[in-house]
Design a protein around this motif. Structure first.
Motif, PDB file in Angstrom:
ATOM      1  N   PHE A 319       0.740  -1.075   0.103  1.00  0.00           N
ATOM      2  CA  PHE A 319       0.064  -0.016   0.027  1.00  0.00           C
ATOM      3  C   PHE A 319       0.806   1.102  -0.009  1.00  0.00           C
ATOM      4  CE2 PHE A 319      -2.777  -3.379   2.076  1.00  0.00           C
ATOM      5  CZ  PHE A 319      -3.571  -3.247   1.168  1.00  0.00           C
ATOM      6  N   VAL A 320       0.192   2.238  -0.803  1.00  0.00           N
ATOM      7  CA  VAL A 320       0.955   3.586  -0.512  1.00  0.00           C
ATOM      8  C   VAL A 320      -0.068   4.723  -0.332  1.00  0.00           C
ATOM      9  CG1 VAL A 320       2.798   2.953  -2.391  1.00  0.00           C
ATOM     10  CG2 VAL A 320       0.766   3.889  -3.236  1.00  0.00           C
ATOM     11  N   LEU A 321       0.223   5.815   0.226  1.00  0.00           N
ATOM     12  CA  LEU A 321      -0.529   6.910   0.373  1.00  0.00           C
ATOM     13  C   LEU A 321      -0.413   8.078  -0.678  1.00  0.00           C
ATOM     14  CD1 LEU A 321      -0.709   7.411   4.258  1.00  0.00           C
ATOM     15  CD2 LEU A 321      -1.996   6.176   2.724  1.00  0.00           C
ATOM     16  N   HIS A 322      -1.507   8.493  -1.158  1.00  0.00           N
ATOM     17  CA  HIS A 322      -1.411   9.679  -1.863  1.00  0.00           C
ATOM     18  C   HIS A 322      -2.085  10.829  -1.242  1.00  0.00           C
ATOM     19  CE1 HIS A 322      -0.803   7.904  -6.117  1.00  0.00           C
ATOM     20  NE2 HIS A 322       0.192   7.488  -5.291  1.00  0.00           N
ATOM     21  N   TYR A 323      -1.924  12.116  -1.459  1.00  0.00           N
ATOM     22  CA  TYR A 323      -2.508  13.252  -0.405  1.00  0.00           C
ATOM     23  C   TYR A 323      -3.026  14.067  -1.366  1.00  0.00           C
ATOM     24  CZ  TYR A 323       1.102  10.815   2.548  1.00  0.00           C
ATOM     25  OH  TYR A 323       1.518   9.873   3.383  1.00  0.00           O
ATOM     26  N   GLN A 324      -4.417  14.730  -1.005  1.00  0.00           N
ATOM     27  CA  GLN A 324      -5.008  15.684  -1.686  1.00  0.00           C
ATOM     28  C   GLN A 324      -5.047  16.935  -0.771  1.00  0.00           C
ATOM     29  OE1 GLN A 324      -9.228  15.137  -2.732  1.00  0.00           O
ATOM     30  NE2 GLN A 324      -8.640  15.869  -4.739  1.00  0.00           N
ATOM     31  N   PRO A 325      -4.676  18.207  -1.179  1.00  0.00           N
ATOM     32  CA  PRO A 325      -4.571  19.525  -0.763  1.00  0.00           C
ATOM     33  C   PRO A 325      -5.879  19.591  -0.074  1.00  0.00           C
ATOM     34  CG  PRO A 325      -3.405  19.411  -2.632  1.00  0.00           C
ATOM     35  CD  PRO A 325      -4.006  18.248  -2.763  1.00  0.00           C
ATOM     36  N   LEU A 326      -5.949  20.350   1.035  1.00  0.00           N
ATOM     37  CA  LEU A 326      -6.966  21.062   1.702  1.00  0.00           C
ATOM     38  C   LEU A 326      -6.919  22.487   1.736  1.00  0.00           C
ATOM     39  CD1 LEU A 326      -7.574  18.774   4.724  1.00  0.00           C
ATOM     40  CD2 LEU A 326      -8.359  18.319   2.378  1.00  0.00           C
ATOM     41  N   VAL A 327      -7.706  23.201   0.997  1.00  0.00           N
ATOM     42  CA  VAL A 327      -7.223  24.424   0.850  1.00  0.00           C
ATOM     43  C   VAL A 327      -8.234  25.822   1.191  1.00  0.00           C
ATOM     44  CG1 VAL A 327      -6.912  26.263  -1.338  1.00  0.00           C
ATOM     45  CG2 VAL A 327      -6.520  23.866  -1.867  1.00  0.00           C
ATOM     46  N   SER A 328      -7.644  26.693   1.888  1.00  0.00           N
ATOM     47  CA  SER A 328      -8.466  27.767   2.550  1.00  0.00           C
ATOM     48  C   SER A 328      -8.953  28.428   1.500  1.00  0.00           C
ATOM     49  CB  SER A 328      -7.663  28.698   3.469  1.00  0.00           C
ATOM     50  OG  SER A 328      -8.066  29.831   3.707  1.00  0.00           O
ATOM     51  N   LEU A 329     -10.411  28.654   1.297  1.00  0.00           N
ATOM     52  CA  LEU A 329     -10.863  29.658   0.444  1.00  0.00           C
ATOM     53  C   LEU A 329     -10.598  31.107   0.798  1.00  0.00           C
ATOM     54  CD1 LEU A 329     -14.136  27.665  -0.429  1.00  0.00           C
ATOM     55  CD2 LEU A 329     -12.038  27.651  -1.423  1.00  0.00           C
ATOM     56  N   GLU A 330     -10.244  31.554   1.837  1.00  0.00           N
ATOM     57  CA  GLU A 330     -10.168  32.972   2.060  1.00  0.00           C
ATOM     58  C   GLU A 330      -8.846  33.207   1.638  1.00  0.00           C
ATOM     59  OE1 GLU A 330      -9.715  36.079   5.918  1.00  0.00           O
ATOM     60  OE2 GLU A 330     -10.155  33.875   6.143  1.00  0.00           O
ATOM     61  N   SER A 331      -7.772  32.624   1.719  1.00  0.00           N
ATOM     62  CA  SER A 331      -6.318  32.885   1.423  1.00  0.00           C
ATOM     63  C   SER A 331      -5.744  32.095   0.054  1.00  0.00           C
ATOM     64  CB  SER A 331      -5.237  32.824   2.475  1.00  0.00           C
ATOM     65  OG  SER A 331      -5.200  31.319   2.764  1.00  0.00           O
ATOM     66  N   GLY A 332      -6.316  31.020  -0.201  1.00  0.00           N
ATOM     67  CA  GLY A 332      -5.834  29.912  -1.085  1.00  0.00           C
ATOM     68  C   GLY A 332      -4.652  29.392  -0.701  1.00  0.00           C
ATOM     69  N   GLN A 344      -0.668  -0.670  -4.524  1.00  0.00           N
ATOM     70  CA  GLN A 344       0.446  -0.686  -5.666  1.00  0.00           C
ATOM     71  C   GLN A 344       0.554  -2.186  -5.877  1.00  0.00           C
ATOM     72  OE1 GLN A 344       1.728   2.191  -7.464  1.00  0.00           O
ATOM     73  NE2 GLN A 344       2.063   0.495  -8.727  1.00  0.00           N
ATOM     74  N   HIS A 345      -0.344  -2.683  -6.740  1.00  0.00           N
ATOM     75  CA  HIS A 345      -0.382  -4.318  -7.098  1.00  0.00           C
ATOM     76  C   HIS A 345       0.784  -4.289  -7.996  1.00  0.00           C
ATOM     77  CE1 HIS A 345      -1.691  -8.342  -8.427  1.00  0.00           C
ATOM     78  NE2 HIS A 345      -2.513  -8.141  -7.378  1.00  0.00           N
ATOM     79  N   PRO A 346       1.547  -5.533  -7.754  1.00  0.00           N
ATOM     80  CA  PRO A 346       2.854  -6.028  -8.776  1.00  0.00           C
ATOM     81  C   PRO A 346       2.423  -5.803 -10.158  1.00  0.00           C
ATOM     82  CG  PRO A 346       2.404  -7.616  -7.057  1.00  0.00           C
ATOM     83  CD  PRO A 346       1.398  -6.546  -6.807  1.00  0.00           C
ATOM     84  N   ASP A 347       1.101  -6.657 -10.383  1.00  0.00           N
ATOM     85  CA  ASP A 347       0.606  -6.931 -11.806  1.00  0.00           C
ATOM     86  C   ASP A 347      -0.370  -5.985 -12.252  1.00  0.00           C
ATOM     87  OD1 ASP A 347       2.430  -9.128 -11.751  1.00  0.00           O
ATOM     88  OD2 ASP A 347       0.693 -10.353 -10.760  1.00  0.00           O
ATOM     89  N   LEU A 348      -1.108  -5.667 -11.581  1.00  0.00           N
ATOM     90  CA  LEU A 348      -2.307  -4.692 -11.937  1.00  0.00           C
ATOM     91  C   LEU A 348      -2.166  -3.162 -11.822  1.00  0.00           C
ATOM     92  CD1 LEU A 348      -5.394  -6.650 -10.466  1.00  0.00           C
ATOM     93  CD2 LEU A 348      -4.280  -6.933 -12.492  1.00  0.00           C
ATOM     94  N   GLY A 349      -1.001  -2.839 -11.306  1.00  0.00           N
ATOM     95  CA  GLY A 349      -0.598  -1.519 -11.234  1.00  0.00           C
ATOM     96  C   GLY A 349      -1.541  -0.810  -9.842  1.00  0.00           C
ATOM     97  N   LEU A 350      -2.018   0.397 -10.049  1.00  0.00           N
ATOM     98  CA  LEU A 350      -2.350   1.209  -8.938  1.00  0.00           C
ATOM     99  C   LEU A 350      -3.895   1.004  -8.859  1.00  0.00           C
ATOM    100  CD1 LEU A 350      -0.944   3.064  -6.834  1.00  0.00           C
ATOM    101  CD2 LEU A 350      -1.823   5.004  -8.083  1.00  0.00           C
ATOM    102  N   ILE A 351      -4.279   0.380  -7.658  1.00  0.00           N
ATOM    103  CA  ILE A 351      -5.871  -0.140  -7.694  1.00  0.00           C
ATOM    104  C   ILE A 351      -6.487   1.016  -6.536  1.00  0.00           C
ATOM    105  CG2 ILE A 351      -7.314  -1.495  -6.708  1.00  0.00           C
ATOM    106  CD1 ILE A 351      -5.521  -3.910  -7.529  1.00  0.00           C
ATOM    107  N   MET A 352      -7.726   1.746  -6.921  1.00  0.00           N
ATOM    108  CA  MET A 352      -8.036   2.674  -6.108  1.00  0.00           C
ATOM    109  C   MET A 352      -8.820   2.041  -4.880  1.00  0.00           C
ATOM    110  SD  MET A 352      -7.588   5.552  -7.467  1.00  0.00           S
ATOM    111  CE  MET A 352      -5.978   4.991  -7.769  1.00  0.00           C
TER     112      MET A 352
END
Length: 563
Positions: A319-332, A344-352
């Motif tokens: 397993f691996v972690l990806h990260y999605q930004p959390l953005v302040s709407l006031e300042s950006g 990260q499957h060795p044969d099938l690639g990245l599985i959601m």
């Protein structure tokens, strides 16, 4: 004496100017009430003071709780907060939030408290539930309410060892109606279809509209022959033409049927299989029904392979972690990230995760996977701090099974200790359904996490069944508006109403509100106008590996930028 008189006059003026009801109780009788209290319930102060008490202003059913709370106040417990229905002099009633504390009056124990009319908040809560659970066009349950009801049917079926039939109904050539007669007449036809279907099923059955011309029927305690009888009855309901806008329309349905537990153990699997069977019915000429057959696809084999591979993935740390930004709407400014697991499957690639999390939950692997996610997310957040980047919030989703495991608080404490991360930088996201299941028990877990300093967020808000009373009790600091309310924000007035109501509710409860799934500039503009605090979504960034997020955190590309 002049000074005392001035203070007394100032006290009366201040209390009478207050916009909330204020009272003082002693020996279960009112000793003082302010003008706002009197105006709201319709009694004069002279009728209340020394003559009446709170037991005379609430329904008898609330008396035991109220007596217990009054006794707690006498014994010195402070900060009592609760909801009651207050009865006015004219017999009308309104929901009120009561906050009381102990004091002394003439050397004897007394209670001072406030009464806040929460009628508007309750109405907003009901409106959110109504918009969230029912199809606006037909008034039928929507997918969210179907999911809730089906969970109840599943629990009963497990107890009683009975079957459930799920019928997926789709109108044949409905697009031709919209194209030739217009969408308004198409909508009218859908409403008439809903009425006929509703008349053809039992009270215990659930009829829902998924959207478009798709309807779902959940039939408890129904085996194969019973489901076939219902399907034939539904086909017969379409024999009589529909009268729509002066036109006589003949339209037919195609039906697919799946059975629990033979064809699936959860709603999504049964829906998928019933949908597959429905398309088979269309292939065979339409205006017919078809039972799901495992030979139609390889779902069962995929499930077995998934479980086997998942067990290996846990042991091999795939397993691996990806990260999605959390953005302040006031300042950006990017002020946080949400950790999202990938396989990260060795044969099938990245599985959601939507392909394997449900299997992990069913097999009990979710606890070990969830523990790894917590530790890795905390480690990465601390690594960014060590690299000189500003401290940011690390948001981590917690699965229901993981949250309810004994020792979960210790797991969180261990992840923080091992990484060295400050507790205030960790935010745990739990869904409404998770915390509302055995709410009083879960309150203990949430409170323990809060005492540690961990931030708490209510995920998918608006899709469950939390109440204002519980929101005030739970130590939650953030509400996340579910992406289902954001995806059609520009075009769907109901979604805008729900999102705006949640933002207003969050502001009134002093909670941060974050919108999930923001993908367009138009959605972002509407959310800013509503006063939403934060957002995440593809408009800003897809979930990315840690090294790419590091670059984003250094550049801060959304800072003071008009998207």
């Amino acid at each position: 004496m002049d000074g005392f008189a001035e203070l007394a006059a100032l006290f009366r003026t201040t209390m009478d100017a207050a916009q909330v009801g204020i009272f003082v109780l002693q020996e279960r009788l009112f000793k003082y009430v302010n003008a706002s209290f009197c105006r709201r319930i319709g009694f004069d102060a002279a009728e209340l003071i020394g003559r009446m008490g709170p037991l005379q202003l609430v329904a008898p059913g609330h008396h035991p709780m109220l007596l217990e709370l009054l006794q707690s106040g006498v014994q010195g417990f402070t900060g009592q907060q609760f909801e009651l229905e207050v009865i006015c002099k004219d017999g009308s009633a309104f929901p009120a939030m009561i906050l009381s504390s102990t004091t002394q009056l003439d050397g004897q124990p007394a209670l001072v408290g406030t009464v806040l009319d929460i009628s508007a908040q309750k109405a907003a809560e009901r409106r959110i539930r109504e918009l969230a659970d029912y199809d606006v066009l037909t008034g039928l349950p929507n997918r969210r309410l179907l999911r809730d009801r089906f969970a109840q049917l599943l629990a009963a079926a497990e107890r009683e060892q009975s079957e459930i039939a799920l019928v997926f109904l789709d109108l044949d050539h409905f697009k031709r109606v919209n194209d030739s007669l217009g969408h308004s007449l198409g909508d009218e036809l859908l409403c008439q279809v809903a009425l006929r279907l509703d008349a053809a099923v039992r009270r215990v059955d659930t009829l829902a509209r998924l959207g478009g011309d798709e309807f779902i029927l959940a039939l408890p305690a129904t085996h194969t022959s019973g489901a076939a009888d219902v399907a034939r009855r539904l086909l017969e309901a379409f024999i009589q033409p529909f009268e729509v806008g002066g036109h006589e329309l003949t339209i037919t349905p195609s039906l697919g049927i799946s059975l629990y537990p033979r064809d699936g153990l959860d709603l999504e699997t049964l829906l998928k299989n019933a949908d597959t069977a429905m398309y088979k019915a269309k292939e065979q000429g339409r205006n017919a029904f078809q039972f799901y057959d495992s030979a139609m696809n390889t779902a069962t084999l995929e499930r077995l392979l998934m479980e086997s591979n998942l067990r290996r993935a846990v042991s091999q740390q795939e397993f691996v972690l990806h990260y999605q930004p959390l953005v302040s709407l006031e300042s950006g400014l990017i002020i946080g990230v949400e950790a999202l697991i990938r396989w990260q499957h060795p044969d099938l690639g990245l599985i959601m995760p939507d392909r394997f999390i449900h299997v992990a939950e069913e097999t009990g692997l979710i606890n070990s996977i969830g523990d790894w996610v917590l530790c890795e997310a905390c480690r990465q957040a601390q690594a960014w701090c060590d690299a000189g980047l500003p401290a940011l919030t690390m948001a981590v989703n917690v699965a229901p099974v993981q949250f309810r495991q004994s020792g979960f608080v210790a797991v969180v404490a261990g992840a923080l200790a091992a990484s060295g991360l400050e507790a205030g930088q960790l935010e745990l996201e739990v869904t409404e359904r998770t915390v509302m299941h055995d709410a009083d028990i879960n309150l203990g877990t949430l409170s323990a996490l809060h005492r540690m300093g961990v931030e708490l967020s209510l995920d998918d808000f608006g899709t469950g069944y939390s109440s204002l009373a519980y929101l005030k009790r739970f130590p939650v600091g953030k509400l996340k508006i579910d992406r289902s309310f954001i995806s059609d924000l520009e075009t769907d007035a109901d979604d805008r109403a729900i999102a705006s109501t949640i933002v207003s509710m969050g502001r009134n409860l002093r909670l941060t509100v974050l919108a999930e799934g923001v993908e367009t500039v138009e959605q972002l503009s509407l959310l800013r106008k509503m006063g939403c605090d934060m957002a995440q979504g593809y408009l800003f960034s897809r979930p990315l590996p840690a090294e790419q997020v590091t670059d984003l955190l250094r550049r801060q590309p959304f800072l003071q930028k008009e998207l």
